[in-house]
Scaffold this motif. Structure first.
Motif, PDB file in Angstrom:
ATOM      1  N   UNK A  69       0.845  -1.189   0.000  1.00  0.00           N
ATOM      2  CA  UNK A  69       0.000   0.000   0.000  1.00  0.00           C
ATOM      3  C   UNK A  69       0.887   1.247   0.000  1.00  0.00           C
ATOM      4  N   UNK A  70       0.395   2.304  -0.647  1.00  0.00           N
ATOM      5  CA  UNK A  70       1.210   3.511  -0.782  1.00  0.00           C
ATOM      6  C   UNK A  70       1.551   4.136   0.571  1.00  0.00           C
ATOM      7  N   UNK A  71       0.609   4.249   1.520  1.00  0.00           N
ATOM      8  CA  UNK A  71       0.982   4.819   2.820  1.00  0.00           C
ATOM      9  C   UNK A  71       2.046   3.990   3.548  1.00  0.00           C
ATOM     10  N   UNK A  77       6.707   5.052 -18.561  1.00  0.00           N
ATOM     11  CA  UNK A  77       6.679   5.431 -17.153  1.00  0.00           C
ATOM     12  C   UNK A  77       5.913   6.726 -16.994  1.00  0.00           C
ATOM     13  N   UNK A  78       5.133   6.802 -15.912  1.00  0.00           N
ATOM     14  CA  UNK A  78       4.504   8.056 -15.527  1.00  0.00           C
ATOM     15  C   UNK A  78       4.864   8.313 -14.071  1.00  0.00           C
ATOM     16  N   UNK A  79       4.849   9.577 -13.615  1.00  0.00           N
ATOM     17  CA  UNK A  79       5.138   9.834 -12.206  1.00  0.00           C
ATOM     18  C   UNK A  79       3.991   9.339 -11.327  1.00  0.00           C
ATOM     19  N   UNK A  80       4.313   8.881 -10.150  1.00  0.00           N
ATOM     20  CA  UNK A  80       3.306   8.311  -9.278  1.00  0.00           C
ATOM     21  C   UNK A  80       2.253   9.342  -8.887  1.00  0.00           C
ATOM     22  N   UNK A  81       2.597  10.636  -9.012  1.00  0.00           N
ATOM     23  CA  UNK A  81       1.608  11.663  -8.710  1.00  0.00           C
ATOM     24  C   UNK A  81       0.417  11.606  -9.643  1.00  0.00           C
ATOM     25  N   UNK A  82       0.626  11.211 -10.906  1.00  0.00           N
ATOM     26  CA  UNK A  82      -0.489  11.068 -11.847  1.00  0.00           C
ATOM     27  C   UNK A  82      -1.421   9.960 -11.390  1.00  0.00           C
ATOM     28  N   UNK A  83      -0.856   8.850 -10.977  1.00  0.00           N
ATOM     29  CA  UNK A  83      -1.676   7.730 -10.493  1.00  0.00           C
ATOM     30  C   UNK A  83      -2.443   8.125  -9.237  1.00  0.00           C
ATOM     31  N   UNK A  84      -1.790   8.810  -8.317  1.00  0.00           N
ATOM     32  CA  UNK A  84      -2.458   9.234  -7.090  1.00  0.00           C
ATOM     33  C   UNK A  84      -3.605  10.194  -7.397  1.00  0.00           C
ATOM     34  N   UNK A  85      -3.425  11.051  -8.395  1.00  0.00           N
ATOM     35  CA  UNK A  85      -4.486  11.992  -8.737  1.00  0.00           C
ATOM     36  C   UNK A  85      -5.643  11.345  -9.452  1.00  0.00           C
ATOM     37  N   UNK A  86      -5.390  10.273 -10.212  1.00  0.00           N
ATOM     38  CA  UNK A  86      -6.454   9.622 -10.983  1.00  0.00           C
ATOM     39  C   UNK A  86      -7.289   8.660 -10.154  1.00  0.00           C
ATOM     40  N   UNK A 100      -8.912   7.714  -6.572  1.00  0.00           N
ATOM     41  CA  UNK A 100      -9.251   8.237  -5.249  1.00  0.00           C
ATOM     42  C   UNK A 100      -8.828   7.303  -4.129  1.00  0.00           C
ATOM     43  N   UNK A 101      -8.765   6.005  -4.413  1.00  0.00           N
ATOM     44  CA  UNK A 101      -8.421   5.034  -3.380  1.00  0.00           C
ATOM     45  C   UNK A 101      -6.932   4.683  -3.353  1.00  0.00           C
ATOM     46  N   UNK A 102      -6.145   5.306  -4.217  1.00  0.00           N
ATOM     47  CA  UNK A 102      -4.739   4.938  -4.311  1.00  0.00           C
ATOM     48  C   UNK A 102      -3.991   5.170  -3.013  1.00  0.00           C
ATOM     49  N   UNK A 103      -4.337   6.251  -2.299  1.00  0.00           N
ATOM     50  CA  UNK A 103      -3.617   6.595  -1.076  1.00  0.00           C
ATOM     51  C   UNK A 103      -4.221   5.959   0.162  1.00  0.00           C
ATOM     52  N   UNK A 104      -5.210   5.064   0.013  1.00  0.00           N
ATOM     53  CA  UNK A 104      -5.796   4.382   1.173  1.00  0.00           C
ATOM     54  C   UNK A 104      -4.850   3.299   1.662  1.00  0.00           C
ATOM     55  N   UNK A 105      -4.669   3.216   2.993  1.00  0.00           N
ATOM     56  CA  UNK A 105      -3.699   2.255   3.535  1.00  0.00           C
ATOM     57  C   UNK A 105      -4.119   0.816   3.251  1.00  0.00           C
ATOM     58  N   UNK A 106      -5.377   0.553   3.146  1.00  0.00           N
ATOM     59  CA  UNK A 106      -5.824  -0.813   2.871  1.00  0.00           C
ATOM     60  C   UNK A 106      -5.822  -1.176   1.406  1.00  0.00           C
ATOM     61  N   UNK A 107      -5.508  -0.228   0.524  1.00  0.00           N
ATOM     62  CA  UNK A 107      -5.510  -0.498  -0.916  1.00  0.00           C
ATOM     63  C   UNK A 107      -4.149  -1.036  -1.339  1.00  0.00           C
TER      64      UNK A 107
END
Length: 882
Positions: A148-150, A268-277, A279-286
């Motif tokens: 998970x990202x967090x 490759x794309x920066x991870x910021x694009x994925x985080x912005x697209x 909504x659940x990307x930054x959830x600890x359980x994802x």
């Protein structure tokens, strides 16, 4: 005559006589011998042939004289090379057989080593790659899972064992704007990803720190393959705009060729694009398709890093029990991740070709011993006139080196063709991302193999020749009894070694054959014939609403089902034999599970007709129907394994489950009623066991990515153009990808084992043929040496069967010894290939018995042929010669 000659030649050597005097002496004795042949009634051609055989060694007495005058090492070597060339020309049969035999062995070794080096040994194109470590989260129920990202952010902040960490997220996009839409695989990475690897873009720039954050500029770095395919390698691509899922993305760079740090990607794309697209990307359980790559700090090692990361994971589990209670951290070297499961197969193949080369060397050594027996008088004479025994060993090793060098050239030619064939034949999971060619290290390996072959097959005959008995070997009749016995023992030992090595290879091939047969007998749970699958994704903004998705899927099913030859059409998020999965915890109404022990099945969203299209049997209850849609009762199906494990003794139909942890009987839970039980399927390949599975209907659960499953009455591949047209008619910007038949998927799951088996069988057959030739050569030479004896014994009344027993006995004894040693070696070595076996023990008795019997039969035939020749000896001719 010979005694006088030796005395005079020794005197010439001691006085360091001129070479002209020695030439005159040799001419004198040649003339005397020619006169003797003429008086005996020999023809001129036969006289010259015998003269060449008897005086071949005398031609080197000039070299012996030069030894006494302090000839330099280079001059010695040049002398040996010139003489070796003459000696090899005099025996063209031996030279041709030896060169071809060694060429086969060296060619096989070079071709396989080129793959081993490219996949396992070639340095990775990164700065200090040994310090790169791949990190996953891990759970007792599943093993390795994504990060998970967090958790990644907390690892990076707390760790001191790593100087840098980068996250890599697999993301699929639809690339549009070209001649036709294309589904591509991208990786969202943190901005320090390339710099941590020590890689600079081949064109353009790297990501900046600010592009890590959500809402950052939409930029991309093209992969080398996509740059070549879509833009023809245009250096002006930097600054151009791509359209990914309907959104513009600016190209800022191009990756160098051969980047292999993770799965192959198109860009490759920066991870910021994925985080912005997302909504659940930054959830600890994802925990999506993510992995973390770290670089060990100076002075840190993997054990220390594992200890530290284990402590960090334990702390996160205490802080976030809902999402991290049962999760740890697994650390693996990058090289280990890249080679994956292919290492055992490649090492087995490499060990196989090494054995083939050893057998080839043993065969050539046997030929050299037989050839050396005919040169006994030549070697004895050279010793008698002053040549040192070291000098003889050096001369014969030079000859062996010349044979090995010629074999190496033949081997390189075979390896060049073989490597190109292997690249077309080997499965993609073995060679993907690897550079396989006959480069410097591979050529250096071939040179070392040539040197090793020289020593293996050349040293024994050279040492045997150096032990020559001067007095006896100069007499008419050649070798002494002691020398002859020693030669026979060496030839027999080499034949035993060949049989033992061949048996080891054949046992390995037999185990692989039984393993593949067991895999082919596995029921995949589906009918693989006549089924086509293809992936379709709905990733643009126009499909954000569930209604839009359902409308697309409904029309796709209707239009595809109307095509001629289509018997059944369906959609599913996953199909068997692909290793694709989506798992989650479930609660079962009426059952209580401790923390970390919830069932964790694969979850499939499928349309009605999915089970008929794939041929999956419904064992109890019913399958999904068209009325299982939004607003209706929530229903689902489970597979037989889940039903037997969690509903033992009760009827699973009518029971309820829900996703996530729910209290038994909770009124607010979204319970799903089980309406049927289906057979297990092999989702992860035939060699992986069936796991827990649940199915929910597409009408009740929207999905953005589905696999279309089409069962046809004809050739499934013929429907691909029509299905592309169907998708394009619904939405011209929707690409399709991963087009394959179920038969292709089944074969792909067996590809590594199948190719390993075919190569192993081929090399084993070659090894067995060489071993059979080896024992045949030993027996045939022995029979030839005893031809007069056999003729006399037949003339005196010996029974043919007794004579045959005399020939077969020693040969079968050699074969028995080789089989016994081979069984002992195989019992130890086949354990190394256990990772490639399925439902077969590495000590499988049936394989050992059948292979041993087959080798014994072939050895018997190899001995029988010389024995049959012994029975056909003419007694009268033998008596005349005696």
């Amino acid at each position: 005559m010979w005694r006088d000659l030796l005395i005079r030649l020794r005197a010439l050597v001691r006085r360091r006589a001129m070479e002209d005097d020695l030439d005159a002496e040799l001419r004198f004795h040649r003339e005397r011998q020619l006169e003797a042949y003429a008086r005996a009634g020999l023809s001129p051609d036969e006289a010259r042939r015998r003269l060449a055989l008897e005086f071949g060694g005398l031609d080197q007495t000039r070299e012996a004289c030069r030894d006494a005058r302090g000839v330099t090492m280079i001059e010695h070597l040049m002398q040996d090379v010139r003489y070796g060339l003459r000696a090899l020309r005099r025996t063209p049969g031996f030279t041709l057989v030896a060169v071809l035999t060694l060429g086969l062995g060296l060619g096989a070794n070079t071709a396989i080593f080129s793959v081993v080096y490219g996949v396992l040994l070639r340095p990775l194109p990164y700065a200090d790659p040994s310090a790169l470590v791949v990190m996953n989260e891990t759970t007792p129920k599943v093993g390795l899972v994504s990060v998970s990202y967090p958790n990644y952010a907390d690892w990076r902040a707390a760790s001191r064992s790593f100087s840098a960490m980068a996250i890599v997220v697999g993301v699929d996009y639809d690339l549009t704007g070209g001649s036709q839409p294309e589904a591509i695989h991208a990786e969202a990475v943190s901005s320090n990803y390339l710099s941590m690897l020590g890689v600079r873009p081949a064109l353009g720039r790297d990501f900046t720190a600010g592009e890590d954050q959500p809402g950052a500029a939409r930029v991309a770095i093209l992969g080398h393959a996509l740059w070549q395919a879509q833009f023809g390698g245009d250096a002006g691509v930097v600054g151009r705009t791509l359209t990914l899922d309907g959104d513009p993305v600016t190209v800022i760079g191009v990756l160098p060729e051969g980047l292999r740090a993770s799965d192959s990607s198109d860009l490759l794309i920066p991870v910021g694009v994925w985080l912005g697209d997302d909504d659940q990307a930054a959830a600890r359980g994802n925990r999506g398709n993510t992995v973390v790559i770290g670089r060990l700090a100076t002075g840190a090692d993997l054990d220390r890093a594992r200890t530290e990361m284990g402590g960090i994971a334990a702390g996160l589990a205490r802080e976030h029990p809902d999402t991290n209670a049962e999760f740890g951290v697994a650390l693996r070297p990058l090289r280990e991740v890249l080679v994956g499961d292919v290492r055992p197969a490649l090492l087995v193949l490499f060990g196989t070709v090494v054995c083939v080369l050893l057998i080839a060397c043993a065969n050539v050594a046997n030929l050299s011993l037989i050839r050396g027996a005919g040169r006994a008088r030549e070697m004895a004479l050279r010793v008698a006139i002053g040549a040192g025994r070291r000098r003889l060993v050096a001369q014969l090793l030079v000859e062996s080196a010349m044979v090995a060098a010629l074999g190496g050239l033949v081997g390189l030619a075979l390896a060049f063709a073989g490597t190109r064939g292997l690249l077309r034949w080997l499965p993609a999971d073995i060679v993907e991302g690897a550079t396989i060619t006959l480069n410097g290290p591979v050529l250096a390996f071939t040179g070392v193999a040539v040197l090793a072959a020289t020593l293996v097959f050349g040293l024994t005959p050279a040492l045997q020749a150096a032990r020559t008995d001067v007095t006896t070997d100069l007499n008419e009749g050649g070798r002494s009894a002691t020398s002859g016995r020693r030669q026979r023992r060496w030839r027999g030992a080499l034949a035993v070694a060949e049989i033992a090595l061949a048996l080891v290879l054949l046992v390995g091939a037999g185990l692989m054959l039984r393993s593949l047969s067991a895999l082919l007998a596995v029921d995949p749970g589906v009918r693989t014939d006549g089924v086509l699958t293809m992936y379709v994704g709905l990733s643009s903004d126009r499909y954000d609403a569930d209604e839009a998705k359902q409308a697309f899927w409904t029309r796709l099913l209707a239009d595809a089902g109307a095509l001629p030859g289509v018997e059944q059409v369906a959609l599913g998020t996953n199909v068997p034999l692909t290793d694709n999965h989506s798992r989650t915890d479930i609660s079962i109404d009426g059952q209580t599970f401790p923390v970390g022990a919830l069932p964790h099945p694969d979850v499939h969203i499928v349309s009605p007709g999915y089970f008929r299209a794939l041929g999956i049997s419904v064992r109890e209850g019913r399958a999904f129907v068209a009325s299982d849609r939004a607003g209706a009762r929530r229903v689902g199906l489970v597979n037989r394994t889940l039903a037997e494990r969690y509903f033992a003794g009760v009827d699973p139909v009518g029971q309820r489950f829900a996703f996530g942890r729910q209290a038994p009987g909770a009124a607010d839970a979204r319970w799903i009623t089980i309406v049927g039980v289906v057979d297990d399927t092999r989702m992860y390949g035939l060699d992986n066991p069936s796991r827990l599975e649940v199915y929910v209907p597409l009408g009740l659960a929207g999905a953005s990515e589905m696999t279309l499953v089409v069962r046809t009455s004809g050739d499934p591949a013929a429907l691909v153009p029509s299905l592309r047209s169907v998708v394009a008619a619904i939405d011209p910007e929707r690409p399709i990808s991963d087009v394959a038949t179920l038969t292709d998927l089944r074969d792909a799951s067996l590809a590594t084992r199948r190719v390993t088996l075919l190569l192993l069988v081929g090399f084993s057959a070659l090894a067995l043929a060489l071993a059979a030739l080896g024992i045949y050569g030993v027996m045939s030479y022995g029979v030839a040496q005893r031809t007069n004896e056999f003729g006399i014994r037949l003339a005196l009344g010996a029974r043919p069967r007794d004579l045959l027993r005399t020939v077969l006995g020693p040969g079968l004894a050699l074969a028995g010894a080789g089989i016994g040693i081979g069984i002992a070696l195989a019992l130890g070595l086949t354990r190394l290939m256990s990772a490639l076996l399925f439902s077969v023990s590495a000590a499988d008795p049936a394989t050992f018995v059948s292979v041993s019997a087959g080798v014994a039969l072939i050895a018997f035939v190899a001995c029988l042929i010389p024995g049959w020749r012994a029975l056909r000896v003419d007694p009268q001719m033998a008596l005349r010669r005696s």
